[in-house]
Design an enzyme around this catalytic site. Sequence first.
Site, PDB file in Angstrom:
ATOM      1  N   HIS A  90      13.984   8.533   8.089  1.00  0.00           N
ATOM      2  CA  HIS A  90      12.814   9.090   7.400  1.00  0.00           C
ATOM      3  C   HIS A  90      11.530   8.401   7.850  1.00  0.00           C
ATOM      4  O   HIS A  90      10.449   8.949   7.779  1.00  0.00           O
ATOM      5  CB  HIS A  90      12.934   8.921   5.889  1.00  0.00           C
ATOM      6  CG  HIS A  90      14.170   9.515   5.299  1.00  0.00           C
ATOM      7  ND1 HIS A  90      14.395  10.870   5.275  1.00  0.00           N
ATOM      8  CD2 HIS A  90      15.264   8.949   4.725  1.00  0.00           C
ATOM      9  CE1 HIS A  90      15.570  11.118   4.701  1.00  0.00           C
ATOM     10  NE2 HIS A  90      16.110   9.961   4.363  1.00  0.00           N
ATOM     11  N   HIS A 117       6.736  -0.084   5.363  1.00  0.00           N
ATOM     12  CA  HIS A 117       7.073   1.088   6.176  1.00  0.00           C
ATOM     13  C   HIS A 117       5.820   1.949   6.328  1.00  0.00           C
ATOM     14  O   HIS A 117       4.782   1.643   5.740  1.00  0.00           O
ATOM     15  CB  HIS A 117       8.210   1.876   5.505  1.00  0.00           C
ATOM     16  CG  HIS A 117       7.847   2.367   4.158  1.00  0.00           C
ATOM     17  ND1 HIS A 117       8.129   1.686   3.002  1.00  0.00           N
ATOM     18  CD2 HIS A 117       7.149   3.464   3.765  1.00  0.00           C
ATOM     19  CE1 HIS A 117       7.647   2.346   1.970  1.00  0.00           C
ATOM     20  NE2 HIS A 117       7.041   3.430   2.398  1.00  0.00           N
ATOM     21  N   HIS A 119       3.888   6.005   7.007  1.00  0.00           N
ATOM     22  CA  HIS A 119       3.893   7.474   6.908  1.00  0.00           C
ATOM     23  C   HIS A 119       2.857   7.970   7.901  1.00  0.00           C
ATOM     24  O   HIS A 119       1.740   7.466   7.903  1.00  0.00           O
ATOM     25  CB  HIS A 119       3.514   7.919   5.489  1.00  0.00           C
ATOM     26  CG  HIS A 119       4.443   7.365   4.436  1.00  0.00           C
ATOM     27  ND1 HIS A 119       5.572   8.024   4.018  1.00  0.00           N
ATOM     28  CD2 HIS A 119       4.409   6.204   3.742  1.00  0.00           C
ATOM     29  CE1 HIS A 119       6.197   7.303   3.093  1.00  0.00           C
ATOM     30  NE2 HIS A 119       5.514   6.189   2.909  1.00  0.00           N
ATOM     31  N   GLU A 129      -0.302   9.538   3.129  1.00  0.00           N
ATOM     32  CA  GLU A 129       0.210  10.176   1.911  1.00  0.00           C
ATOM     33  C   GLU A 129      -0.926  10.368   0.915  1.00  0.00           C
ATOM     34  O   GLU A 129      -1.183  11.473   0.462  1.00  0.00           O
ATOM     35  CB  GLU A 129       1.339   9.325   1.314  1.00  0.00           C
ATOM     36  CG  GLU A 129       2.546   9.283   2.244  1.00  0.00           C
ATOM     37  CD  GLU A 129       3.854   9.228   1.499  1.00  0.00           C
ATOM     38  OE1 GLU A 129       4.087   8.225   0.809  1.00  0.00           O
ATOM     39  OE2 GLU A 129       4.633  10.197   1.606  1.00  0.00           O
ATOM     40  N   HIS A 142       2.888   1.170   3.558  1.00  0.00           N
ATOM     41  CA  HIS A 142       3.215   0.744   2.197  1.00  0.00           C
ATOM     42  C   HIS A 142       3.961  -0.582   2.241  1.00  0.00           C
ATOM     43  O   HIS A 142       5.001  -0.668   2.891  1.00  0.00           O
ATOM     44  CB  HIS A 142       4.100   1.799   1.506  1.00  0.00           C
ATOM     45  CG  HIS A 142       3.365   3.071   1.236  1.00  0.00           C
ATOM     46  ND1 HIS A 142       3.997   4.291   1.103  1.00  0.00           N
ATOM     47  CD2 HIS A 142       2.033   3.300   1.060  1.00  0.00           C
ATOM     48  CE1 HIS A 142       3.076   5.216   0.852  1.00  0.00           C
ATOM     49  NE2 HIS A 142       1.893   4.650   0.833  1.00  0.00           N
ATOM     50  N   THR A 225       7.245   7.665  -3.355  1.00  0.00           N
ATOM     51  CA  THR A 225       6.871   8.935  -2.716  1.00  0.00           C
ATOM     52  C   THR A 225       8.047   9.571  -1.979  1.00  0.00           C
ATOM     53  O   THR A 225       7.867  10.510  -1.213  1.00  0.00           O
ATOM     54  CB  THR A 225       5.695   8.752  -1.743  1.00  0.00           C
ATOM     55  OG1 THR A 225       6.125   7.924  -0.655  1.00  0.00           O
ATOM     56  CG2 THR A 225       4.500   8.128  -2.420  1.00  0.00           C
TER      57      THR A 225
END
Length: 307
Positions: A90, A117, A119, A129, A142, A225
Amino acid sequence: MRAHVTRLLLVSVWIVCTGAADWCYQTQVTCDSQCKGPDSWHELNGDCKKNRQSPINIVTRKTILDHKLTPFIFSGYQEAFSSTMKNNGHTVTATVPQSFTVRGGNLESTYKAVQFHFHWGVNGSAGSEHTIDGEQYPMEMHIVHMKEEFDSLKNALMVKHGVAVLGFFYEKSNSANSKYGKLIEALTKLESTDATTMLSGLSLSNLLPSEENMTNYYRYEGSLTTPNCTEGVVWTVFEHPIPLSNEQLVAFTSLKFKDGKPMIKTFRPVQPNHGYPVYRSGCTVILLSYTVLLACACSALGLSRLY
Ligand SMILES: *[C@@H]1O[C@H](CO)[C@@H](O)[C@H](O)[C@H]1NC(C)=O
Ligand SMILES: *[C@@H]1O[C@H](CO)[C@@H](O)[C@H](O)[C@H]1NC(C)=O
Ligand SMILES: *[C@@H]1O[C@H](CO)[C@@H](O)[C@H](O)[C@H]1NC(C)=O
Ligand SMILES: [Zn+2]
């Protein structure tokens, strides 16, 4: 007879398309992937449909100035450490020693770092995000923390405010950010899902804006999230973005999802915020001539902010 065959076909297509599924991001949703995209995450866990979900769009003119949102006090963030980085299908995650802590900033207590990590979008396009006044940044990091007394995220998530996440935006810059050289090089070893690599000589403060540039931030109570979308998470979203070159941003898209397709658009769309308050810090850095005093001049001066 023909109608019967058509119905059979429809039924079998329906079965193929709704098989037991894992969660995934919107770009991965196709009939043959059988995964549940953000709109269907609540089918995996009802929490994903509750009303304090993250991320959100932060409308700056609606944020509430909160003088208790003082600068953070980081411990261990400047130390070099070895991290296990992983492509978990992911995103890419990196472990952080739990001896690294953060307090201050009106957090209830000391929180220890667990992992960080990212996004991102596609080749440096919109991918964060959280959004600020509708603007989506190219990437967001994050750093996940849990209250000191817990021994696992799973346990910390069972308690309101057990988990605190620090969120940082990225912006495209013309030159490469040398502080990210090692981390981005490590991505080449993480192309396939479940790949891991050890990275040493990393320090969190190197990855973050300077402390002076971390005094402006937003605070609200939201959720994870990704499924399980657990609520009660204390969010801090920093205003000041971290610069990366386009090439550095593109490097993240060399990672692959489980199905071998490029790992792109790894963000959940913003969720309705249902009128819950979002607070903003009101700190102005005061630089005195002989000492660098990181103070919070929470006065009506409003020196460094436009609102
Ligand atoms: C991203 O950039 C790479 C290299 O520049 C290119 O091969 C790839 O097709 C681009 N991806 C998308 C989705 O545009
Ligand atoms: C804080 O950010 C500004 C604007 O990006 C930058 O010019 C400045 O050098 C940063 N301060 C420090 C101490 O890095
Ligand atoms: C997610 O929720 C399911 C169902 O409520 C639960 O069985 C599972 O343990 C949860 N996973 C995590 C990581 O908390
Ligand atoms: Zn995240």
